[in-house]
Write a protein that holds these residues in place. Structure first.
Motif, PDB file in Angstrom:
ATOM      1  N   CYS A 119       1.277  -1.010  -0.323  1.00  0.00           N
ATOM      2  CA  CYS A 119       0.055   0.278  -0.218  1.00  0.00           C
ATOM      3  C   CYS A 119       1.129   0.711  -0.192  1.00  0.00           C
ATOM      4  N   VAL A 120       1.624   1.641   0.391  1.00  0.00           N
ATOM      5  CA  VAL A 120       3.016   1.862   0.896  1.00  0.00           C
ATOM      6  C   VAL A 120       3.660   2.759  -0.645  1.00  0.00           C
ATOM      7  N   LEU A 121       3.592   1.670  -0.985  1.00  0.00           N
ATOM      8  CA  LEU A 121       4.462   1.470  -2.342  1.00  0.00           C
ATOM      9  C   LEU A 121       3.847   2.325  -2.962  1.00  0.00           C
ATOM     10  N   LEU A 122       2.575   2.128  -3.429  1.00  0.00           N
ATOM     11  CA  LEU A 122       1.296   2.606  -4.362  1.00  0.00           C
ATOM     12  C   LEU A 122       0.963   3.899  -4.685  1.00  0.00           C
ATOM     13  N   VAL A 123       0.898   4.221  -2.849  1.00  0.00           N
ATOM     14  CA  VAL A 123       0.339   5.717  -2.630  1.00  0.00           C
ATOM     15  C   VAL A 123       2.031   6.510  -2.985  1.00  0.00           C
ATOM     16  N   VAL A 124       2.912   5.580  -2.809  1.00  0.00           N
ATOM     17  CA  VAL A 124       4.075   6.678  -2.861  1.00  0.00           C
ATOM     18  C   VAL A 124       4.419   6.906  -4.632  1.00  0.00           C
ATOM     19  N   GLY A 125       4.031   5.940  -5.246  1.00  0.00           N
ATOM     20  CA  GLY A 125       4.623   6.312  -6.678  1.00  0.00           C
ATOM     21  C   GLY A 125       3.367   7.142  -6.739  1.00  0.00           C
ATOM     22  N   GLY A 126       2.231   7.016  -6.623  1.00  0.00           N
ATOM     23  CA  GLY A 126       0.882   7.712  -7.294  1.00  0.00           C
ATOM     24  C   GLY A 126       1.268   8.845  -7.196  1.00  0.00           C
ATOM     25  N   PHE A 127       1.896   9.841  -5.194  1.00  0.00           N
ATOM     26  CA  PHE A 127       2.360  11.074  -5.046  1.00  0.00           C
ATOM     27  C   PHE A 127       3.169  11.611  -6.502  1.00  0.00           C
ATOM     28  N   ILE A 128       4.583  10.270  -6.407  1.00  0.00           N
ATOM     29  CA  ILE A 128       5.138  10.566  -7.370  1.00  0.00           C
ATOM     30  C   ILE A 128       5.386  11.621  -8.961  1.00  0.00           C
ATOM     31  N   ILE A 129       4.063  10.777  -9.521  1.00  0.00           N
ATOM     32  CA  ILE A 129       4.278  10.936 -10.590  1.00  0.00           C
ATOM     33  C   ILE A 129       2.813  12.090 -11.322  1.00  0.00           C
ATOM     34  N   ALA A 130       2.297  12.354  -9.944  1.00  0.00           N
ATOM     35  CA  ALA A 130       1.259  13.439  -9.715  1.00  0.00           C
ATOM     36  C   ALA A 130       1.545  14.674 -10.604  1.00  0.00           C
ATOM     37  N   PRO A 131       3.112  15.487 -10.452  1.00  0.00           N
ATOM     38  CA  PRO A 131       2.965  16.387 -11.208  1.00  0.00           C
ATOM     39  C   PRO A 131       2.793  16.302 -12.684  1.00  0.00           C
ATOM     40  N   PHE A 132       3.743  15.020 -12.821  1.00  0.00           N
ATOM     41  CA  PHE A 132       3.284  14.674 -14.642  1.00  0.00           C
ATOM     42  C   PHE A 132       1.577  14.568 -15.320  1.00  0.00           C
ATOM     43  N   THR A 133       0.958  14.594 -14.373  1.00  0.00           N
ATOM     44  CA  THR A 133      -0.678  14.004 -14.559  1.00  0.00           C
ATOM     45  C   THR A 133      -1.291  15.713 -14.971  1.00  0.00           C
ATOM     46  N   PHE A 134      -0.830  16.500 -14.771  1.00  0.00           N
ATOM     47  CA  PHE A 134      -1.605  17.969 -14.260  1.00  0.00           C
ATOM     48  C   PHE A 134      -1.902  18.376 -15.800  1.00  0.00           C
ATOM     49  N   PHE A 135      -1.339  17.921 -16.941  1.00  0.00           N
ATOM     50  CA  PHE A 135      -1.965  19.020 -18.000  1.00  0.00           C
ATOM     51  C   PHE A 135      -2.769  17.692 -19.006  1.00  0.00           C
ATOM     52  N   ASN A 136      -2.698  16.806 -18.615  1.00  0.00           N
ATOM     53  CA  ASN A 136      -3.585  15.827 -19.714  1.00  0.00           C
ATOM     54  C   ASN A 136      -4.170  14.849 -19.023  1.00  0.00           C
ATOM     55  N   ASP A 137      -4.620  14.022 -19.341  1.00  0.00           N
ATOM     56  CA  ASP A 137      -6.268  13.263 -19.035  1.00  0.00           C
ATOM     57  C   ASP A 137      -5.654  12.137 -18.130  1.00  0.00           C
ATOM     58  N   LEU A 138      -4.388  11.581 -17.963  1.00  0.00           N
ATOM     59  CA  LEU A 138      -3.959  10.676 -17.381  1.00  0.00           C
ATOM     60  C   LEU A 138      -4.418  10.011 -16.414  1.00  0.00           C
ATOM     61  N   SER A 139      -5.510   9.581 -15.613  1.00  0.00           N
ATOM     62  CA  SER A 139      -5.473   9.662 -13.853  1.00  0.00           C
ATOM     63  C   SER A 139      -4.462   8.189 -13.687  1.00  0.00           C
ATOM     64  N   SER A 140      -2.993   8.059 -14.173  1.00  0.00           N
ATOM     65  CA  SER A 140      -2.376   7.360 -13.253  1.00  0.00           C
ATOM     66  C   SER A 140      -2.214   7.491 -11.880  1.00  0.00           C
ATOM     67  N   ALA A 141      -2.032   8.967 -11.497  1.00  0.00           N
ATOM     68  CA  ALA A 141      -1.521   9.182 -10.547  1.00  0.00           C
ATOM     69  C   ALA A 141      -2.962   8.666  -9.626  1.00  0.00           C
ATOM     70  N   ASN A 142      -4.305   8.908 -10.129  1.00  0.00           N
ATOM     71  CA  ASN A 142      -5.117   8.941  -9.197  1.00  0.00           C
ATOM     72  C   ASN A 142      -5.837   7.465  -9.048  1.00  0.00           C
ATOM     73  N   THR A 143      -4.836   6.689 -10.385  1.00  0.00           N
ATOM     74  CA  THR A 143      -5.389   5.269  -9.719  1.00  0.00           C
ATOM     75  C   THR A 143      -4.707   4.511  -8.912  1.00  0.00           C
ATOM     76  N   LEU A 144      -3.018   4.336  -8.843  1.00  0.00           N
ATOM     77  CA  LEU A 144      -2.077   4.121  -8.041  1.00  0.00           C
ATOM     78  C   LEU A 144      -2.601   4.177  -6.412  1.00  0.00           C
ATOM     79  N   ILE A 145      -2.840   5.949  -6.726  1.00  0.00           N
ATOM     80  CA  ILE A 145      -3.289   6.295  -4.988  1.00  0.00           C
ATOM     81  C   ILE A 145      -4.660   5.122  -4.974  1.00  0.00           C
ATOM     82  N   ARG A 146      -5.282   5.328  -5.774  1.00  0.00           N
ATOM     83  CA  ARG A 146      -6.585   4.552  -4.503  1.00  0.00           C
ATOM     84  C   ARG A 146      -5.957   2.633  -4.428  1.00  0.00           C
TER      85      ARG A 146
END
Length: 524
Positions: free
Chosen positions: A272-299
C-alpha cells in the motif's frame, strides 16, 4: 484471523452468514461511488463546501461512538440508534429532494449530514456483524471478498443523474442496516451490558489499543492520501476514473485469503505504501493531460489499506469484543478527518494547475515528502500483525471477578459465598488498604479467601520487589477489582492508578489482569 488458512477462508464464502456479511461491503462501495460521482459533483456547483461538512459530520459521529463506547457503553442501545439512523435517512431524503432540486445550500447540507450520520451507524453494524461470524476464516472472507466485489461494482457502475444517485445512496445505507442489524444485535447487546473499557483498560492495558497506537496515526496519514486522490485532477467535480483498480484489489484480496504467512498484514501494508508513494511521484506529470495514473495508484493503495484496517479492527474485536467499538470508532473518525484534509490539499493543487504549475508541483512534492518521512520515521518497525497478536482478552477478568476470587482462594468454594459466610460485605472488602495479617474470621469447611489472596499477594509481591502500596493494589487486582474502583478507593487520578498498575505488571512480568490472577493462583 491471522492463522486461518486460505482454503478455510474460501470455503467460508459458501456459508450463508458469510454472504450476508459480504453484501454490505458491496452496498457501501456503491453508495460511496454514487455519493462522490453523482451527488457531490452536482452539489459542488452551488455549495462546494458541502462535501467537507458532511465528511466532518461523519468524523464527529464516529468520535461520539468512540467516546460513548469507552466511557458509557450502556448508552449504545442498538434499537434506539437504529431508529435514529432510519430517521436520519428519512430526513436526508426529504432535505436532499428539496435542496438539490432548488439548489438550496442549507437544505443540501442538512441532508448530507443526516446521510453521513446514518452511514456511520450502518458501518458500525457491519463491523459488529462480521466480528460475530462463527469463525475467523468467515470474517476474513467476508471482508476480503466484500471489498473486492465492491471495487468491481464501482468500476462497472454507471454515473447516474444526481437525483437517482441520491436515492441509490440512501437505499444502499438502508439495505446495509437491514442486512447487518440481525447479526450485529447480539454482540451490541453484550457490549452495552459490559463494564466500561475506560475502567477495564487501566487493569488490562494490553486488551485495548490506546489512542496513541501507531494504527491510528497510520490511518490518518493514509486517509489524507485518500482525500488527495479523490480530488486530484477531478473531471466535472467528480473523481477521475480508475478502472484498473478493481483487478488489483481483487488480487490483493485473494492473496490475503490464500497466504499462510503470519506477517501477511505487514506485507500488504508495504504494498500500500509503495503504491501511494508512486501515485504522489507521478502526480505532477499528469496535471496537463487526461491520464489518471496517479489517481489509480493512490486509489489502489488506499483501498488495499482500507481492507487491511478492516482486517485489524475485526481481528481485535474477535480477540476482545469490548475493544471493537472504541477501535472502530476512532479509526473511522480519523479516516473522515484525514479525507477532509487531503481533499483540501487536492482542491488547492487543482486550483494552481491552471495558473501556476510550479506551485501545484511543489504542493504534490511536499505531500510526498511528508508522507514518506512520517512513514519512514514512525512505521519502520511497526507491525500490524504484532498489533493483532498483542491484544489480550479481558474475558474472565472483566466479567468473572467472583470466579477469579474463587480460583485465587484455591478452596473450591465460591468467593461470594465465602464472603457472606464470613460476615464481610462486598463493600466492606474495599473499605481500607490491606494490612499484613488482616483477614476474615474462619469459615467452617474452608479458609477465608480474602486472607489467602492477601498472603499470596504479599509473598509474591515481596519476591518481585513490589512496594507496600503496590502490594495493596496487587491484592485488589487479584480479587478482580478494576481501575475505577482503585481510583475511588484511593481518591487518586486515573494516571496515578495507571502508573501503579504499569509498575506492578512490569515487576511481575504480566500483561493483563487475568495473567495477574493466574500468577496468584500458581503462587508465583
Amino acid at each position: 484471523m491471522i492463522t486461518e488458512s486460505g482454503c478455510v477462508a474460501l470455503r467460508a464464502l459458501k456459508q450463508g452468514s458469510t454472504l450476508r456479511c459480504l453484501a454490505p461491503f458491496v452496498l457501501f462501495a456503491i453508495a460511496g461511488f454514487s455519493l462522490n460521482a453523482s451527488v457531490y459533483s452536482y452539489v459542488s456547483s452551488y455549495c462546494g463546501i458541502a462535501r467537507e461538512i458532511a465528511t466532518f459530520a461523519n468524523a464527529v459521529a464516529f468520535l461520539a461512538l468512540f467516546g460513548v463506547s469507552v466511557a458509557k457503553p450502556a448508552f449504545i442501545d442498538k434499537r434506539l440508534l437504529t431508529t435514529v439512523a432510519v430517521g436520519c435517512l428519512l430526513t436526508a431524503a426529504v432535505a436532499l429532494e428539496f435542496g438539490l432540486a432548488l439548489q438550496v445550500p442549507w437544505a443540501t447540507i442538512v441532508g448530507l449530514v443526516c446521510s453521513s450520520v446514518a452511514s456511520a451507524w450502518a458501518a458500525t453494524l457491519i463491523a459488529c456483524a462480521v466480528t460475530a461470524l462463527p469463525t475467523a476464516g468467515a470474517a476474513l472472507a467476508s471482508v476480503a471478498a466484500g471489498m473486492a466485489f465492491g471495487e468491481v461494482a464501482v468500476v462497472v457502475h454507471p454515473t447516474l443523474q444526481y437525483n437517482i444517485g441520491t436515492a441509490e445512496v440512501l437505499l444502499c445505507y438502508a439495505l446495509v442496516i437491514t442486512i447487518a442489524y440481525p447479526r450485529a444485535g447480539a454482540l451490541l447487546g453484550e457490549i452495552s451490558s459490559s463494564e466500561a473499557p475506560a475502567s477495564l483498560e487501566l487493569s488490562n492495558p494490553e486488551s485495548f489499543l490506546h489512542p496513541s497506537h501507531g494504527l491510528f496515526t497510520c490511518v490518518l496519514l493514509f486517509s489524507i492520501a485518500t482525500g488527495y486522490g479523490l480530488t486530484l485532477g477531478e473531471v466535472d467535480n467528480a473523481p477521475a476514473s480508475f478502472d484498473i483498480s478493481a483487478p488489483m484489489v481483487v488480487l490483493a484480496a485473494l492473496w490475503m485469503m490464500l497466504s499462510k504467512s503470519r506477517e501477511r498484514e505487514d506485507t500488504l501494508f508495504s504494498f500500500c505504501v509503495l503504491l501511494v508513494v508512486g501515485g504522489f511521484i507521478i502526480a505532477p506529470f499528469t496535471f496537463f493531460n487526461d491520464l489518471s495514473s496517479a489517481n489509480t495508484l493512490i486509489r489502489i493503495g488506499v483501498r488495499c489499506f482500507e481492507m487491511l484496517v478492516w482486517f485489524v479492527v475485526i481481528a481485535v474485536g474477535r480477540r476482545n469484543p469490548l475493544a471493537l467499538l472504541p477501535t472502530f470508532g476512532l479509526v473511522r473518525s480519523l479516516h473522515a478527518l484525514g479525507t477532509d484534509v487531503g481533499a483540501v490539499v487536492g482542491h488547492t493543487t487543482n486550483n494552481f494547475v491552471g495558473t501556476n504549475a510550479e506551485t501545484a508541483a511543489m504542493i504534490a512534492a511536499c505531500v510526498l515528502f511528508l508522507f514518506v518521512a512520517l512513514m519512514w520515521v514512525g512505521f519502520r518497525k511497526f507491525s500490524f500483525s504484532a498489533a493483532i497478536r498483542g491484544i489480550v482478552s479481558v474475558g474472565e477478568a472483566a466479567h468473572g471477578a467472583a470466579s477469579s476470587e474463587q480460583g485465587a482462594a484455591g478452596d473450591g468454594s465460591a468467593a461470594g459465598e465465602a464472603t457472606c459466610g464470613s460476615g464481610v460485605s462486598e463493600a466492606d472488602m474495599g473499605e481500607a488498604p490491606l494490612a499484613e495479617g488482616e483477614g476474615a474470621a474462619p469459615v467452617p469447611g474452608g479458609e477465608p479467601p480474602r486472607a489467602t489472596i492477601e498472603e499470596r499477594c504479599r509473598v509474591i509481591g515481596q519476591v518481585h520487589g513490589l512496594t507496600e502500596r503496590e502490594i495493596e493494589i496487587f491484592a485488589f487486582l487479584a480479587r478482580g477489582r478494576n481501575g475505577q474502583f482503585l481510583m475511588d478507593h484511593y481518591v487518586v487520578s486515573r494516571n496515578t492508578v495507571k502508573s501503579h498498575i504499569k509498575h506492578i505488571y512490569a515487576k511481575l512480568g504480566v500483561h493483563s489482569q487475568q495473567e495477574l490472577i493466574d500468577c496468584v493462583e500458581r503462587g508465583e
